[in-house]
Design a protein around this motif. Structure first.
Motif, short mmCIF file in Angstrom:
data_model
loop_
_atom_site.label_atom_id
_atom_site.label_comp_id
_atom_site.label_asym_id
_atom_site.label_seq_id
_atom_site.Cartn_x
_atom_site.Cartn_y
_atom_site.Cartn_z
N ARG A 124 0.82 -1.22 0.00
CA ARG A 124 0.00 0.00 0.00
C ARG A 124 0.85 1.27 0.00
O ARG A 124 0.32 2.37 -0.13
N LEU A 125 2.15 1.12 0.22
CA LEU A 125 3.02 2.30 0.26
C LEU A 125 3.46 2.68 -1.15
O LEU A 125 3.89 1.81 -1.91
N ILE A 126 3.37 3.95 -1.48
CA ILE A 126 3.94 4.42 -2.75
C ILE A 126 5.46 4.55 -2.55
O ILE A 126 5.90 5.05 -1.52
N GLU A 127 6.23 4.07 -3.53
CA GLU A 127 7.69 4.12 -3.41
C GLU A 127 8.14 5.57 -3.23
O GLU A 127 7.86 6.43 -4.06
N SER A 128 8.81 5.82 -2.11
CA SER A 128 9.24 7.19 -1.82
C SER A 128 10.46 7.19 -0.92
O SER A 128 10.48 6.52 0.10
N ARG A 129 11.45 8.00 -1.31
CA ARG A 129 12.63 8.17 -0.46
C ARG A 129 12.52 9.45 0.35
O ARG A 129 13.46 9.87 1.01
N SER A 130 11.36 10.10 0.23
CA SER A 130 11.20 11.40 0.88
C SER A 130 10.46 11.25 2.22
O SER A 130 9.93 10.18 2.50
N PRO A 131 10.41 12.31 3.01
CA PRO A 131 9.67 12.23 4.28
C PRO A 131 8.17 12.06 4.07
O PRO A 131 7.45 11.79 5.03
N ILE A 132 7.69 12.24 2.83
CA ILE A 132 6.25 12.07 2.56
C ILE A 132 6.03 10.60 2.21
O ILE A 132 6.50 10.12 1.18
N GLN A 133 5.33 9.90 3.08
CA GLN A 133 5.05 8.47 2.87
C GLN A 133 3.55 8.31 2.69
O GLN A 133 2.76 8.76 3.53
N ILE A 134 3.17 7.67 1.60
CA ILE A 134 1.75 7.56 1.25
C ILE A 134 1.28 6.13 1.41
O ILE A 134 1.87 5.20 0.85
N LEU A 135 0.21 6.01 2.18
CA LEU A 135 -0.39 4.70 2.39
C LEU A 135 -1.77 4.72 1.72
O LEU A 135 -2.66 5.48 2.13
N LEU A 136 -1.91 3.93 0.66
CA LEU A 136 -3.16 3.96 -0.10
C LEU A 136 -4.28 3.27 0.68
O LEU A 136 -4.13 2.12 1.12
#
Ligand SMILES: Cc1ncc(COP(=O)(O)O)c(C=O)c1O
Length: 403
Positions: A331-343
């Motif tokens: 459910r996580l969008i691939e991200s190396r940033s502090p913004i973490q998205i859980l669908l």
């Protein structure tokens, strides 16, 4: 008046009935997993001490700038800050705006002209969209981070500008004049590509090198909004463009101070001639009271603080820790940033998840459709250096229980 009142009620009721009504709220008692204060600068006791002691050096400072930059609102401190910011980001010049919204609005509305084309990633920030709308240029969007889609739009833009040019010629001949049409007399029509380096609603990265290659191939100018990369990516936080070694290949960058730097305002980085152009034509710059001295001083202190310590290590450790702790990684969008998205598809489902986390003491915000596409509703989790590992572990285990 009645008609206006009923229009307002109708629009608000629509929002209520679809569960998308916006409300101002205060969640100070909750643990912050929603602000853009990624490095904890806005609340840093050390930075506040630096700011306060710097302020003592300027006993005659004014509370307000007293005018726009072109009138009474300019001073040596602001110009010097712009020079420091430009040097830090390896740019020829910087021009400060009152916010990132103003910066993008000013850039996009003043630079592209009627007959030009602006191509934007479908997920760019509202300020880029609004600026592009004001420009009267042709507007295309390409699928998020999709290079084939971008290339298609570049090809179409080339076709559009060619046909505009031939129409202009026809029109001018028809009027018995060889003078270029006023709308298109700035040599040839131009193509602009506008992207974010880190996307605010997805936390993922634009493939900047490939986008640069396409921009060069199609003679397009690339504008990169670094709002969420400033302070977090690149050497000492210079941004993703610097990290990728692209500073000389990007036409203009927007950096904002209101996110990782913890203050307020923004700047456009680019050439000296671009700076002069914006001072002359960017209406959000020209017709607005300049930011206050305190605002600029805080931003200067924040840049010094950014350089003095390694903030990137701490934030990267937290990002890594959070990703390891979440079970539902699909459910996580691939991200190396502090913004973490859980669908969490579905407005109601995402809202319920937000409420559940609130009850557990965490300030995490759901992002609902139509802000994002229906079916891609989500929790937007922002990680910060002021979040302890314990807090991150507790957040992750609450999410793990919930999903
Ligand atoms: C990508 C992006 N650009 C620009 C802005 C606007 O910046 P500011 O908040 O300084 O107006 C934001 C703010 O959320 C953003 O996410």
């Amino acid at each position: 008046m009645k008609a206006i009142d009923s229009f307002i009620h109708e629009r608000l009721n629509q929002r209520q009935s679809t569960g998308t009504s916006r409300q101002l709220s205060m969640n100070d008692a909750l643990i912050d997993f929603s602000s853009n204060d990624y490095l904890g600068f806005a609340r840093s006791a050390e930075l506040k001490i630096c700011f306060e002691s710097a302020l003592k050096k300027y006993p005659d400072y004014k509370l307000g700038s007293t005018g726009s930059r072109l009138l009474a609102g300019n001073d040596w401190f602001t110009e010097n800050l712009e020079k420091q910011i430009a040097a830090f980001h390896l740019a020829e010049s910087a021009l400060i705006f009152n916010s990132g919204y103003d910066a993008n609005l000013g850039l996009l509305s003043s630079l592209p002209q009627r007959g030009d084309t602006i191509i934007t990633d479908e997920l760019v920030h509202a300020s880029i969209i609004d600026g592009a709308r004001l420009s009267h240029a042709h507007r295309y969007t390409f699928k998020h981070n999709d290079l084939n889609s971008l290339e298609q739009k570049l090809k179409r833009a080339q076709g559009t500008t060619m046909s505009d040019r031939s129409q202009t010629t026809v029109k001018n001949f028809a009027h018995g004049s060889f003078m270029a049409d006023r709308k298109t007399n700035y040599t040839r029509e131009k193509i602009y590509i506008a992207v974010e380096s880190i996307y605010s609603m997805d936390g993922d990265e634009a493939p900047l090198k490939e986008i640069c290659n396409l921009a060069e191939q199609y003679h397009a100018a690339l504008l990169v909004d670094e709002a969420h990369a400033t302070g977090v990516f690149g050497t000492q936080g210079r941004g993703l463009v610097e990290k990728e070694g692209l500073t000389n290949r990007v036409f203009a960058r927007t950096i904002t101070f209101g996110k990782a730097l913890g203050t307020h305002g923004a700047a456009i980085l680019g050439s000296n001639v671009l700076r002069s152009y914006l001072i002359n034509f960017a209406r959000s710059f020209i017709y607005s009271t300049a930011a206050s001295f305190c605002s600029h001083l805080a931003t200067e202190a924040a840049y010094q603080f950014l350089i003095q310590h390694d903030h990137q290590l701490a934030i990267n450790q937290r990002i890594h820790y959070f990703k390891e702790a979440i079970y539902a990684t699909s459910r996580l969008i691939e991200s190396r940033s502090p913004i973490q998205i859980l669908l969490i598809p579905g407005n109601r489902e995402a809202k319920n998840a937000e409420q559940g986390l609130k009850h557990a003491g965490f300030d995490v915000r759901a992002v609902l459709s139509p802000t994002v596409k229906a079916g891609s509703e989500r929790l937007r989790i922002c990680l910060h250096n002021h979040n302890s590992f314990e807090e991150i572990k507790n957040l992750a285990s609450t999410i793990n229980q919930y999903l």
